[in-house]
Scaffold this motif. Sequence first.
Motif, short mmCIF file in Angstrom:
data_model
loop_
_atom_site.label_atom_id
_atom_site.label_comp_id
_atom_site.label_asym_id
_atom_site.label_seq_id
_atom_site.Cartn_x
_atom_site.Cartn_y
_atom_site.Cartn_z
N UNK A 1 0.83 -1.20 0.00
CA UNK A 1 0.00 0.00 0.00
C UNK A 1 0.86 1.25 0.00
N UNK A 2 0.35 2.36 -0.56
CA UNK A 2 1.13 3.61 -0.55
C UNK A 2 1.40 4.08 0.87
N UNK A 3 2.51 4.77 1.04
CA UNK A 3 2.84 5.32 2.35
C UNK A 3 1.77 6.32 2.78
N UNK A 4 1.32 6.27 4.04
CA UNK A 4 0.23 7.15 4.49
C UNK A 4 0.53 8.63 4.30
N UNK A 5 1.80 9.02 4.45
CA UNK A 5 2.14 10.44 4.34
C UNK A 5 1.97 10.97 2.93
N UNK A 6 1.83 10.06 1.94
CA UNK A 6 1.65 10.50 0.56
C UNK A 6 0.18 10.54 0.15
N UNK A 7 -0.70 10.28 1.10
CA UNK A 7 -2.12 10.20 0.78
C UNK A 7 -2.71 11.54 0.33
N UNK A 8 -2.01 12.64 0.64
CA UNK A 8 -2.52 13.96 0.24
C UNK A 8 -2.37 14.20 -1.26
#
Length: 576
Positions: free
Chosen positions: A189-196
């Motif tokens: 899954x993508x890194x959470x900090x890149x969710x923006x």
Amino acid sequence: MSKSNTAEQTGFGSAFPVNPDALDRSLHATAARFTAGLSPIALSQAWWDWAAHLAASPGHRAELWASAATKTAAVLSGPAAGGYAEKAQSDVRFDDEAWRSWPFSFWAASHKAQEEWWAEAVTGLRGQSSAHEKVNAFAVRQMLDMASPSNFMATNPEVQRQTLREGGQNLVRGARHLHEDFEQLRSGEPAPELSAFVVGDTVAATPGDVVFRNDLIELIRYTPTTEKVHPEPILLIPAWIMKYYILDLSPHNSLVRFLVDQGHTVYCISWRNPGPDDRDLGMDDYIDHGVMAALDAIGRDCPETQVHATGYCLGGTLLSIAAAAMGRDGDDRLASVSLLAAQADFTEAGELSLFINDSQLALLEDMMWKEGVLKAEQMAGTFQLLKSNDLIWSRMLRDYMMGERSEPNDLMAWNADTTRMPFRMHAEYLRRLYLNNDLAEGRFEVRGKPVSLSDIRVPIFAVGTERDHVAPWKSAYKIQALTDTEVTFVLASGGHNGGIVSEPGHPYRHFRIHTTPDHAAFVSADAWAELAERHEGSWWTAWAGWLGERSLTPIKASKPKLAMLCAAPGSYVLQD
């Protein structure tokens, strides 16, 4: 060929009921999982070449012993450390003031002396092949980078100071970061900090429509923002190794938005993310169903006008091939060709070429043969090794020992949005271009006939970047020697990605630019650098001026003829 026929030809008859080639490939693909896709045979060949020639060179060995003694004495001599202390201070790993005090200054100076000695040990040995020398120098540098005193808490004063200041909380955060990264790697899954950074919302958000789609590409036409536009549209051809929106990141640094705001009609190819069923897609497919299909669609949408074609990285190499084929066949639909961090001659293709030899390609092909594609994680390790200090060790130091996280940005989000490569295409690309250099040497065939880059008769705008580890600027510059047309070459600050995403207003940017007229005598890269005029700021503005000079007077934007299939960014870019 049937399994039985294959077995009979090997002499095993029915006692060997499996395809020997399939067995070998499967074993090689399995082994590659444990070697990060690197060929141990290729690495051992390089090591044996060095070791055997060193064993046969007693004079060279004596010289190395003497050098080791001299360097050891210099490091032990005191604060000056024979100049190694100053060399350590110029290394970003040791630039903190804490590295100036003993024993840290001693460890830093010792490390710089070791780097210098090993560079002497693996290079300049008579009889060792140049290719093996480069591989050995690279391998030694990786080991030394890993062993740097900056990578260990016991020898890093910055980590010790931070740990004392925070009472160890930095290590607690670092452990949490390590766990988060492991879970993210395990889950995919993508890194959470890149969710923006959301495709179509915060990135790849320039308004436009998908106006053409086939089994390989979607063609995006962007909405004009000016009342009048240049008649000649621009076609952007990104690399298919990653998603297209490196050219359309956030609104402030989107090359697409910049061009649209300059009064250009812009089209961009969005490549489909291939799966195992696409294993037989080859370079011809990427030319015919990619570049040529996009030009055909633009011709229907904007009839009776030429196109400014622009290719980035692999897309630029593909555009070079397509433009040469068009020139050969009398196809005059191109007004100009722009090549951004792209190579056409691969004889000096940088450290990535260290991984391109027959043994390495055989292993890589067997990996792709089994899966049908080359997965992103199988490519990532190689690219990280090319900049291990920046991408591996400095991150480990920052994230896991200092307990800090880099501020996420759109380029990081794009880099994490990975794609795959079809088996046949990638094998052809590596063998025909990297290994055999067929394009530069006139052997690359399109539709059964060889192409020559000298058949490109339109002006070329080529960009190299100073710190490019994928397409070194002197390699990109070789387009000057391969064509007879006018070439404007730009050397921009930054690296392979950051040097291209270099919008106006970006701090600390500069570039050099010089135009070589058609049929002019060849000038070497170093001589070109002396001729080229230096400018502060973004090369985008110079390119916009260059395009404007080669375009007709702007006209009122006309109604497009191709119907919208869906809104940009389309569906292909959203494929996992």
